[in-house]
Design a protein around this motif. Structure first.
Motif, mmCIF file in Angstrom:
data_model
loop_
_atom_site.group_PDB
_atom_site.id
_atom_site.type_symbol
_atom_site.label_atom_id
_atom_site.label_comp_id
_atom_site.label_asym_id
_atom_site.label_seq_id
_atom_site.Cartn_x
_atom_site.Cartn_y
_atom_site.Cartn_z
ATOM 1 N N MET A 1 12.609 32.823 -50.689
ATOM 2 C CA MET A 1 13.085 32.976 -52.050
ATOM 3 C C MET A 1 14.606 33.106 -52.032
ATOM 4 O O MET A 1 15.162 33.873 -51.269
ATOM 5 N N ALA A 2 15.261 32.350 -52.874
ATOM 6 C CA ALA A 2 16.722 32.331 -52.935
ATOM 7 C C ALA A 2 17.255 33.527 -53.725
ATOM 8 O O ALA A 2 16.544 34.132 -54.515
ATOM 9 N N MET A 3 18.525 33.829 -53.499
ATOM 10 C CA MET A 3 19.207 34.887 -54.259
ATOM 11 C C MET A 3 20.122 34.254 -55.287
ATOM 12 O O MET A 3 20.686 33.186 -55.051
ATOM 13 N N ARG A 4 20.294 34.925 -56.394
ATOM 14 C CA ARG A 4 21.248 34.481 -57.407
ATOM 15 C C ARG A 4 22.644 34.980 -57.029
ATOM 16 O O ARG A 4 22.798 36.057 -56.454
ATOM 17 N N ALA A 5 23.653 34.203 -57.389
ATOM 18 C CA ALA A 5 25.038 34.573 -57.112
ATOM 19 C C ALA A 5 25.382 35.924 -57.729
ATOM 20 O O ALA A 5 26.066 36.747 -57.105
ATOM 21 N N ASP A 6 24.912 36.187 -58.939
ATOM 22 C CA ASP A 6 25.198 37.459 -59.611
ATOM 23 C C ASP A 6 24.611 38.637 -58.837
ATOM 24 O O ASP A 6 25.212 39.713 -58.781
ATOM 25 N N ASP A 7 23.428 38.439 -58.244
ATOM 26 C CA ASP A 7 22.801 39.511 -57.466
ATOM 27 C C ASP A 7 23.609 39.826 -56.213
ATOM 28 O O ASP A 7 23.764 40.988 -55.838
ATOM 29 N N ILE A 8 24.137 38.786 -55.575
ATOM 30 C CA ILE A 8 24.978 38.983 -54.385
ATOM 31 C C ILE A 8 26.229 39.769 -54.765
ATOM 32 O O ILE A 8 26.583 40.754 -54.109
ATOM 33 N N ALA A 9 26.891 39.344 -55.827
ATOM 34 C CA ALA A 9 28.110 40.026 -56.280
ATOM 35 C C ALA A 9 27.822 41.477 -56.646
ATOM 36 O O ALA A 9 28.595 42.384 -56.290
ATOM 37 N N ASP A 10 26.705 41.719 -57.327
ATOM 38 C CA ASP A 10 26.345 43.092 -57.721
ATOM 39 C C ASP A 10 26.121 43.980 -56.500
ATOM 40 O O ASP A 10 26.546 45.144 -56.475
ATOM 41 N N LEU A 11 25.445 43.460 -55.484
ATOM 42 C CA LEU A 11 25.208 44.235 -54.257
ATOM 43 C C LEU A 11 26.522 44.584 -53.563
ATOM 44 O O LEU A 11 26.715 45.715 -53.105
ATOM 45 N N ILE A 12 27.414 43.602 -53.479
ATOM 46 C CA ILE A 12 28.710 43.847 -52.826
ATOM 47 C C ILE A 12 29.496 44.896 -53.604
ATOM 48 O O ILE A 12 30.046 45.838 -53.019
ATOM 49 N N ARG A 13 29.524 44.775 -54.931
ATOM 50 C CA ARG A 13 30.264 45.751 -55.749
ATOM 51 C C ARG A 13 29.645 47.142 -55.683
ATOM 52 O O ARG A 13 30.350 48.145 -55.759
ATOM 53 N N ALA A 14 28.334 47.204 -55.530
ATOM 54 C CA ALA A 14 27.679 48.514 -55.406
ATOM 55 C C ALA A 14 28.062 49.182 -54.089
ATOM 56 O O ALA A 14 28.235 50.395 -54.023
ATOM 57 N N GLY A 15 28.206 48.403 -53.030
ATOM 58 C CA GLY A 15 28.555 48.949 -51.725
ATOM 59 C C GLY A 15 30.044 49.144 -51.521
ATOM 60 O O GLY A 15 30.462 49.980 -50.719
ATOM 61 N N ILE A 16 30.847 48.349 -52.234
ATOM 62 C CA ILE A 16 32.313 48.424 -52.146
ATOM 63 C C ILE A 16 32.820 48.454 -53.585
ATOM 64 O O ILE A 16 33.175 47.422 -54.162
ATOM 65 N N PRO A 17 32.828 49.636 -54.204
ATOM 66 C CA PRO A 17 33.068 49.747 -55.646
ATOM 67 C C PRO A 17 34.356 49.120 -56.182
ATOM 68 O O PRO A 17 34.374 48.650 -57.314
ATOM 69 N N ASP A 18 35.416 49.085 -55.384
ATOM 70 C CA ASP A 18 36.670 48.514 -55.901
ATOM 71 C C ASP A 18 36.797 47.020 -55.596
ATOM 72 O O ASP A 18 37.830 46.416 -55.860
ATOM 73 N N ALA A 19 35.755 46.400 -55.070
ATOM 74 C CA ALA A 19 35.817 45.004 -54.638
ATOM 75 C C ALA A 19 35.945 44.041 -55.811
ATOM 76 O O ALA A 19 35.313 44.201 -56.846
ATOM 77 N N GLU A 20 36.792 43.045 -55.604
ATOM 78 C CA GLU A 20 36.839 41.875 -56.474
ATOM 79 C C GLU A 20 36.040 40.810 -55.738
ATOM 80 O O GLU A 20 36.304 40.532 -54.564
ATOM 81 N N VAL A 21 35.040 40.230 -56.387
ATOM 82 C CA VAL A 21 34.102 39.330 -55.722
ATOM 83 C C VAL A 21 34.023 38.010 -56.467
ATOM 84 O O VAL A 21 33.840 37.991 -57.687
ATOM 85 N N GLU A 22 34.181 36.916 -55.726
ATOM 86 C CA GLU A 22 33.983 35.569 -56.256
ATOM 87 C C GLU A 22 32.904 34.908 -55.415
ATOM 88 O O GLU A 22 33.033 34.840 -54.187
ATOM 89 N N ILE A 23 31.837 34.423 -56.048
ATOM 90 C CA ILE A 23 30.737 33.777 -55.339
ATOM 91 C C ILE A 23 30.657 32.316 -55.776
ATOM 92 O O ILE A 23 30.725 32.019 -56.972
ATOM 93 N N THR A 24 30.515 31.425 -54.800
ATOM 94 C CA THR A 24 30.354 29.996 -55.056
ATOM 95 C C THR A 24 29.090 29.516 -54.378
ATOM 96 O O THR A 24 28.876 29.797 -53.191
ATOM 97 N N ASP A 25 28.240 28.803 -55.110
ATOM 98 C CA ASP A 25 27.034 28.193 -54.544
ATOM 99 C C ASP A 25 27.469 26.872 -53.913
ATOM 100 O O ASP A 25 27.835 25.931 -54.614
ATOM 101 N N LEU A 26 27.455 26.802 -52.595
ATOM 102 C CA LEU A 26 28.002 25.653 -51.882
ATOM 103 C C LEU A 26 27.129 24.406 -51.946
ATOM 104 O O LEU A 26 27.636 23.289 -51.906
ATOM 105 N N ALA A 27 25.814 24.584 -52.011
ATOM 106 C CA ALA A 27 24.914 23.431 -51.946
ATOM 107 C C ALA A 27 24.075 23.257 -53.210
ATOM 108 O O ALA A 27 23.307 22.302 -53.303
ATOM 109 N N GLY A 28 24.198 24.177 -54.156
ATOM 110 C CA GLY A 28 23.411 24.100 -55.371
ATOM 111 C C GLY A 28 21.951 24.462 -55.180
ATOM 112 O O GLY A 28 21.119 24.199 -56.040
ATOM 113 N N ASP A 29 21.632 25.069 -54.038
ATOM 114 C CA ASP A 29 20.236 25.377 -53.728
ATOM 115 C C ASP A 29 19.912 26.869 -53.757
ATOM 116 O O ASP A 29 18.788 27.268 -53.500
#
Length: 77
Positions: free
Chosen positions: A1-29
């Motif tokens: 099961m794939a992850m959504r980009a927003d879910d990845i960003a949310d996890l990173i921000r939860a673990g690193i609260p001051d993080a600025e996060v940009e996520i790009t789907d490289l293959a569209g999959d």
């Protein structure tokens, strides 16, 4: 099961609260992403430690739910 980009960003921000996060789907999959993560907390950390902090924030999802992540980290300018 794939992850959504927003879910990845949310996890990173939860673990690193001051993080600025940009996520790009490289293959569209929903399995191959690039992440640019900047955080003041990375100051003075070697790049490998910065990457380890991001992987820790993802809570063991790398290699399982999240197949591939091209990671770029740094401190804000």
């Amino acid at each position: 099961m794939a992850m959504r980009a927003d879910d990845i960003a949310d996890l990173i921000r939860a673990g690193i609260p001051d993080a600025e996060v940009e996520i790009t789907d490289l293959a569209g999959d929903g399995d191959h992403y690039a992440a640019k993560v900047t955080s003041a907390s990375f100051a003075g950390m070697p790049r490998v430690k910065q990457h380890q902090a991001v992987y820790a924030a993802l809570g063991g999802r790398m290699g399982g739910v999240l197949h591939a992540l091209q990671l770029t980290t740094g401190v804000p300018k």
